[in-house]
Enzyme design. Structure first.
Site, PDB file in Angstrom:
ATOM      1  N   VAL A  19       9.551   5.829   6.025  1.00 36.77           N
ATOM      2  CA  VAL A  19       8.181   5.983   6.549  1.00 36.77           C
ATOM      3  C   VAL A  19       7.649   4.625   7.010  1.00 36.77           C
ATOM      4  O   VAL A  19       6.451   4.477   7.245  1.00 36.77           O
ATOM      5  CB  VAL A  19       7.222   6.594   5.492  1.00 36.77           C
ATOM      6  CG1 VAL A  19       7.513   8.066   5.273  1.00 36.77           C
ATOM      7  CG2 VAL A  19       7.281   5.822   4.175  1.00 36.77           C
ATOM      8  N   HIS A  77       6.417  10.369  13.554  1.00 35.31           N
ATOM      9  CA  HIS A  77       5.577   9.216  13.188  1.00 35.31           C
ATOM     10  C   HIS A  77       4.164   9.713  12.838  1.00 35.31           C
ATOM     11  O   HIS A  77       3.169   9.259  13.410  1.00 35.31           O
ATOM     12  CB  HIS A  77       5.524   8.168  14.295  1.00 35.31           C
ATOM     13  CG  HIS A  77       5.129   6.809  13.789  1.00 35.31           C
ATOM     14  ND1 HIS A  77       5.591   5.639  14.307  1.00 35.31           N
ATOM     15  CD2 HIS A  77       4.287   6.445  12.771  1.00 35.31           C
ATOM     16  CE1 HIS A  77       5.061   4.612  13.659  1.00 35.31           C
ATOM     17  NE2 HIS A  77       4.255   5.079  12.709  1.00 35.31           N
ATOM     18  N   THR A  90       0.820  -1.215   0.000  1.00 35.24           N
ATOM     19  CA  THR A  90       0.000   0.000   0.000  1.00 35.24           C
ATOM     20  C   THR A  90       0.857   1.271   0.000  1.00 35.24           C
ATOM     21  O   THR A  90       0.668   2.168  -0.835  1.00 35.24           O
ATOM     22  CB  THR A  90      -0.911   0.011   1.247  1.00 35.24           C
ATOM     23  OG1 THR A  90      -1.647  -1.198   1.287  1.00 35.24           O
ATOM     24  CG2 THR A  90      -1.873   1.180   1.202  1.00 35.24           C
ATOM     25  N   ARG A 136       9.261   1.571   9.498  1.00 34.94           N
ATOM     26  CA  ARG A 136       9.481   1.418  10.940  1.00 34.94           C
ATOM     27  C   ARG A 136      10.956   1.705  11.209  1.00 34.94           C
ATOM     28  O   ARG A 136      11.830   1.296  10.426  1.00 34.94           O
ATOM     29  CB  ARG A 136       9.155   0.000  11.404  1.00 34.94           C
ATOM     30  CG  ARG A 136       7.668  -0.266  11.627  1.00 34.94           C
ATOM     31  CD  ARG A 136       7.110   0.472  12.843  1.00 34.94           C
ATOM     32  NE  ARG A 136       5.689   0.221  13.060  1.00 34.94           N
ATOM     33  CZ  ARG A 136       4.688   0.904  12.507  1.00 34.94           C
ATOM     34  NH1 ARG A 136       4.947   1.903  11.669  1.00 34.94           N
ATOM     35  NH2 ARG A 136       3.429   0.606  12.776  1.00 34.94           N
ATOM     36  N   GLU A 159      10.951   5.861  19.903  1.00 33.79           N
ATOM     37  CA  GLU A 159       9.997   6.961  19.703  1.00 33.79           C
ATOM     38  C   GLU A 159       9.342   7.308  21.035  1.00 33.79           C
ATOM     39  O   GLU A 159       8.951   6.377  21.758  1.00 33.79           O
ATOM     40  CB  GLU A 159       8.941   6.567  18.671  1.00 33.79           C
ATOM     41  CG  GLU A 159       9.550   6.344  17.294  1.00 33.79           C
ATOM     42  CD  GLU A 159       8.529   5.905  16.228  1.00 33.79           C
ATOM     43  OE1 GLU A 159       7.325   5.947  16.502  1.00 33.79           O
ATOM     44  OE2 GLU A 159       8.975   5.533  15.139  1.00 33.79           O
TER      45      GLU A 159
HETATM   46  P1  NAD Z   1       1.501  -3.703   3.038  1.00 37.04           P
HETATM   47  O1  NAD Z   1       1.351  -5.023   3.677  1.00 37.04           O
HETATM   48  O2  NAD Z   1       0.418  -3.208   2.141  1.00 37.04           O
HETATM   49  O3  NAD Z   1       2.859  -3.654   2.193  1.00 37.04           O
HETATM   50  C1  NAD Z   1       4.099  -4.133   2.651  1.00 37.04           C
HETATM   51  C2  NAD Z   1       4.842  -4.683   1.445  1.00 37.04           C
HETATM   52  O4  NAD Z   1       6.193  -4.968   1.807  1.00 37.04           O
HETATM   53  C3  NAD Z   1       4.216  -5.967   0.903  1.00 37.04           C
HETATM   54  O5  NAD Z   1       4.000  -5.832  -0.482  1.00 37.04           O
HETATM   55  C4  NAD Z   1       5.287  -7.024   1.193  1.00 37.04           C
HETATM   56  O6  NAD Z   1       5.309  -8.045   0.224  1.00 37.04           O
HETATM   57  C5  NAD Z   1       6.549  -6.169   1.133  1.00 37.04           C
HETATM   58  N1  NAD Z   1       7.708  -6.779   1.770  1.00 37.04           N
HETATM   59  C6  NAD Z   1       7.760  -7.455   2.934  1.00 37.04           C
HETATM   60  N2  NAD Z   1       9.035  -7.841   3.170  1.00 37.04           N
HETATM   61  C7  NAD Z   1       9.785  -7.407   2.131  1.00 37.04           C
HETATM   62  C8  NAD Z   1      11.162  -7.488   1.802  1.00 37.04           C
HETATM   63  N3  NAD Z   1      12.023  -8.141   2.595  1.00 37.04           N
HETATM   64  N4  NAD Z   1      11.588  -6.902   0.668  1.00 37.04           N
HETATM   65  C9  NAD Z   1      10.718  -6.256  -0.145  1.00 37.04           C
HETATM   66  N5  NAD Z   1       9.396  -6.157   0.109  1.00 37.04           N
HETATM   67  C10 NAD Z   1       8.938  -6.722   1.233  1.00 37.04           C
HETATM   68  O7  NAD Z   1       1.748  -2.681   4.213  1.00 37.04           O
HETATM   69  P2  NAD Z   1       1.694  -1.081   4.118  1.00 37.04           P
HETATM   70  O8  NAD Z   1       0.339  -0.590   4.481  1.00 37.04           O
HETATM   71  O9  NAD Z   1       2.301  -0.662   2.825  1.00 37.04           O
HETATM   72  O10 NAD Z   1       2.645  -0.687   5.325  1.00 37.04           O
HETATM   73  C11 NAD Z   1       3.998  -1.128   5.342  1.00 37.04           C
HETATM   74  C12 NAD Z   1       4.597  -0.805   6.695  1.00 37.04           C
HETATM   75  O11 NAD Z   1       4.747   0.605   6.809  1.00 37.04           O
HETATM   76  C13 NAD Z   1       3.697  -1.207   7.867  1.00 37.04           C
HETATM   77  O12 NAD Z   1       3.953  -2.535   8.265  1.00 37.04           O
HETATM   78  C14 NAD Z   1       4.052  -0.205   8.924  1.00 37.04           C
HETATM   79  O13 NAD Z   1       5.091  -0.711   9.737  1.00 37.04           O
HETATM   80  C15 NAD Z   1       4.546   0.999   8.152  1.00 37.04           C
HETATM   81  N6  NAD Z   1       3.583   2.129   8.167  1.00 37.04           N
HETATM   82  C16 NAD Z   1       3.994   3.336   8.644  1.00 37.04           C
HETATM   83  C17 NAD Z   1       3.113   4.412   8.650  1.00 37.04           C
HETATM   84  C18 NAD Z   1       3.546   5.754   9.178  1.00 37.04           C
HETATM   85  O14 NAD Z   1       2.705   6.504   9.654  1.00 37.04           O
HETATM   86  N7  NAD Z   1       4.818   6.093   9.091  1.00 37.04           N
HETATM   87  C19 NAD Z   1       1.802   4.256   8.174  1.00 37.04           C
HETATM   88  C20 NAD Z   1       1.415   3.016   7.670  1.00 37.04           C
HETATM   89  C21 NAD Z   1       2.325   1.956   7.661  1.00 37.04           C
END
Ligand code: NAD
Length: 310
Positions: free
Chosen positions: A226, A276, A147, A228, A257
């Site tokens: 953005v 964050h 996403t 973790r 944090e």
């Molecule tokens: P998501 O599940 O939609 O996407 C994560 C993607 O990363 C997936 O497509 C997965 O296949 C891929 N992935 C996993 N391990 C991988 C690797 N070793 N190499 C390459 N790709 C890999 O999740 P999302 O909604 O996109 O969120 C991702 C992360 O971002 C969350 O888990 C969260 O920790 C963080 N996040 C931060 C904020 C913020 O406010 N800063 C907001 C939302 C999410």
């Protein structure tokens, strides 16, 4: 599983008002109650929360919903042992986190962070002729194309940037010109003007960007995190910034944090620190409510939960 009472944990208030969220779910079916610190959880069959507390495990809950996409703070094995379902809020942050990440790229390219700092001191100072550059000429490597990654990639692409990505299954993605497997991470980051991290935190991704990856990046490149904090070895990042191995960083997430007051990251001109906050927006509560409402509907229809992690 059936939900007659849905709890809204007080920690949700760190992101949006609990009462606004409760009201958004008023017509969802179950009775909805806000549970604060010390309140009994046992009347609740399910709980929507920001924080994790150990007492959730033994409160008789059937389902916990995290208002964050990242659920790395939850103990998957213990939840599974107790047959407590865990769902997350992935799918709702692509636009706003994409805007934040690309906003950081725009700030670095157009020097907005420097102008703002000068403004605070009342200083009228133009940048050196070669400090600012057009984003259109630059490339972004987006690590993780879920996403968030797609939200970043489509916005970077719309600004005319060359966009590459790192993805476990190397299938094409809209807005991404080339996709690399994780094994080629060094090669993928080597050419990029911006490396943007959008992976979940897990055993595979912890420390994914450490000294070797930072050394592989261009000296004029910027790291955008953005995802973790622990995805990046923060000590190695500070070293890379101090030695000039990379040009700067836009950081929304950190190993600890809030970022401690004595962190050297606060004082570097080429570092943008945000608290964050990349996902925070005035639609957040409604977007989470939509996922919760859909899962309540699914439970009533005997269907499996969406966004299920455990
Ligand atoms: P998501 O599940 O939609 O996407 C994560 C993607 O990363 C997936 O497509 C997965 O296949 C891929 N992935 C996993 N391990 C991988 C690797 N070793 N190499 C390459 N790709 C890999 O999740 P999302 O909604 O996109 O969120 C991702 C992360 O971002 C969350 O888990 C969260 O920790 C963080 N996040 C931060 C904020 C913020 O406010 N800063 C907001 C939302 C999410």
């Amino acid at each position: 599983m059936s939900v007659s009472t849905l709890g809204v944990h007080g920690s949700v208030g760190e992101v949006f008002p609990t009462a606004v969220f409760r009201d958004a779910l008023a017509d969802a079916g179950p009775s909805v109650r806000v549970v604060s610190d010390g309140d009994d959880l046992t009347p609740c069959d399910a709980l929507v929360t920001f924080a994790y507390e150990e007492r959730f495990l033994d409160a008789g809950l059937d389902w916990i919903h995290s208002i964050q996409a990242g659920v790395d703070r939850f103990p998957f094995d213990e939840l599974s042992d107790r047959e407590i379902a865990l769902t997350n809020s992935t799918g709702i942050h692509g636009d706003v986190v994409g805007e934040t990440a690309v906003g950081m790229m725009l700030a670095f390219a157009r020097r907005l962070h420097v102008h703002r700092s000068n403004q605070e001191r009342g200083e009228w100072r133009k940048p050196a002729w070669d400090d600012a550059f057009p984003l259109r000429r630059e490339s972004a490597c987006v690590v993780g194309l879920g996403t968030l990654g797609r939200g970043i990639a489509t916005r970077a692409s719309a600004l005319g940037m060359d966009v590459t990505g790192v993805k476990r299954t190397p299938t094409p993605v809209d807005g991404v010109d080339r996709v690399h497997p994780p094994a080629d991470l060094h090669e993928a980051v080597a050419d990029a003007g911006f490396v943007a991290l959008a992976v979940p935190l897990n055993d595979d991704t912890e420390g994914m960007i450490s000294a070797a990856e930072l050394a592989a990046m261009r000296e004029d490149a910027y790291l955008i995190n953005v995802a973790r904090g622990p995805v990046v070895d923060q000590a190695a990042l500070v070293d890379a910034l101090e030695s000039g191995a990379i040009a700067g960083a836009g950081l929304d997430v950190f190993e600890a944090e809030p970022l401690p007051a004595d962190s050297p990251l606060w004082d570097r001109e080429e570092v943008i620190v945000t608290p964050h906050a990349a996902g925070i927006n005035d639609e957040y509560y409604e977007r989470v409510a939509t996922i919760v409402r859909e899962n309540l509907r699914r439970l009533s229809a005997g269907e499996s939960l969406t966004n299920r992690v455990v």
